[in-house]
Design an enzyme around this catalytic site. Structure first.
Site, PDB file in Angstrom:
ATOM      1  N   HIS A 119       0.106  -1.526   6.271  1.00  0.00           N
ATOM      2  CA  HIS A 119       1.396  -0.839   6.154  1.00  0.00           C
ATOM      3  C   HIS A 119       1.237   0.680   6.215  1.00  0.00           C
ATOM      4  CE1 HIS A 119       2.996  -4.697   4.021  1.00  0.00           C
ATOM      5  NE2 HIS A 119       2.951  -4.820   5.316  1.00  0.00           N
ATOM      6  N   CYS A 127       4.416  15.028  12.830  1.00  0.00           N
ATOM      7  CA  CYS A 127       5.764  15.499  13.157  1.00  0.00           C
ATOM      8  C   CYS A 127       6.427  14.511  14.110  1.00  0.00           C
ATOM      9  CB  CYS A 127       5.675  16.877  13.796  1.00  0.00           C
ATOM     10  SG  CYS A 127       7.250  17.414  14.500  1.00  0.00           S
ATOM     11  N   CYS A 154       7.667  23.092  15.478  1.00  0.00           N
ATOM     12  CA  CYS A 154       8.884  22.759  16.243  1.00  0.00           C
ATOM     13  C   CYS A 154      10.104  22.516  15.352  1.00  0.00           C
ATOM     14  CB  CYS A 154       8.627  21.536  17.130  1.00  0.00           C
ATOM     15  SG  CYS A 154       8.639  19.988  16.229  1.00  0.00           S
ATOM     16  N   THR A 192      -1.788 -10.063  -4.434  1.00  0.00           N
ATOM     17  CA  THR A 192      -0.667 -10.191  -3.502  1.00  0.00           C
ATOM     18  C   THR A 192      -0.176 -11.628  -3.522  1.00  0.00           C
ATOM     19  OG1 THR A 192       0.037 -10.087  -1.189  1.00  0.00           O
ATOM     20  CG2 THR A 192      -2.322 -10.359  -1.589  1.00  0.00           C
ATOM     21  N   SER A 193       1.141 -11.761  -3.646  1.00  0.00           N
ATOM     22  CA  SER A 193       1.693 -13.088  -3.885  1.00  0.00           C
ATOM     23  C   SER A 193       1.979 -13.851  -2.600  1.00  0.00           C
ATOM     24  CB  SER A 193       2.966 -12.971  -4.711  1.00  0.00           C
ATOM     25  OG  SER A 193       3.874 -12.116  -4.045  1.00  0.00           O
TER      26      SER A 193
HETATM   27 ZN   LIG Z   1       6.557  19.428  15.412  1.00  0.00          ZN
END
Ligand SMILES: [Zn+2]
Length: 248
Positions: A119, A127, A154, A192-193
């Site tokens: 995950h 970015c 940016c 973890t189940s």
């Molecule tokens: Zn950027």
């Protein structure tokens, strides 16, 4: 837990290639409550409002308010004996790798090298506008006045490399976990189940090929009927005990 522990240690010792699958339960002793449990992040935030790709695009300030809370919890966490036990097993050549559903980076902090983050991770940022990678330590210094975090180049929104609801599991993580599962004849499932797909399919794959499933979960889980043995103890107790037996 003694009888289950002996059986589990025997299965791990006899296996040719052992893989670990870990989830939220492994990091609870590091001070990170399961998101879904009482005191967890989903008690304070609605995941469908703060952890979806759509929310990130349309309400980045809301998503970042959630991320600041998550970082306040995960940023101060340190590995616990569950993490270090898996790192010891890998260093001794008894564990091929770890597939984790956790985003806290604590397996790597404990010294584990072959970690597949299903995950993603709160330790990587980029970015959304220009793709520039951003320094994770800067994320820890953000305050409420700084969000959403914007790219200095940016002005685009900076996002963590975690998988939000509605987003796909990264292809490289799927590929690497598939390779690890294919090579394994034993999987140690801890904390973890087994309710979150597709990570929960790995034990079924290994079992279907004749492998064994060792489960470490305090409570009964979706792996009931699949596990060859379940150690009903917290991961930070059971994993060090298992490593001691296997490495003795
Ligand atoms: Zn950027």
């Amino acid at each position: 837990m003694d009888e289950a522990l002996h059986k589990a240690a025997g299965l791990v010792r006899r296996a040719g290639c052992v893989l670990a699958l870990t989830g939220a339960g492994v990091s609870v002793a590091s001070g990170i409550p399961d998101f879904r449990s009482p005191g967890g992040l989903w008690e304070r935030h609605d995941p469908m409002r703060v952890a979806t790709a759509e929310a990130l695009a349309r309400h980045p300030e809301r998503v970042w308010a959630f991320l600041l809370d998550a970082l306040a919890v995960a940023g101060r966490a340190r590995p616990n004996p569950a993490h270090t036990a898996l790192a010891r097993l890998e260093a001794a050549g008894r564990l091929s790798g770890i597939v984790t559903q956790n985003i806290d980076g604590l397996h790597q902090a404990a010294g584990s090298r072959n970690v597949v983050e299903f995950h993603g991770s709160l330790a990587r940022y980029s970015c959304m506008g220009c793709g520039l990678a951003h320094d994770p330590t800067a994320a820890l210094a953000l305050t409420a006045g700084d969000i959403p975090w914007r790219c200095r180049d940016c002005g685009g929104v900076v996002r963590p490399d975690i998988v939000f609801f509605g987003e796909a599991i990264p292809l490289d993580a799927l590929g690497k976990s598939g390779q690890l599962a294919l090579a394994a004849d034993c999987i140690v499932v801890a904390g973890t189940s087994g309710e979150v797909a597709p990570a929960n399919l790995l034990p079924r794959e290994i079992k279907a090929r004749g492998g064994v499933v060792v489960e470490i979960n305090l409570m009964e889980s979706a792996y009931k009927g699949l596990s060859d043995v379940r150690i009903a103890a917290p991961a930070e107790i059971a994993l060090p005990a298992l490593a001691d037996f296997v490495l003795s």
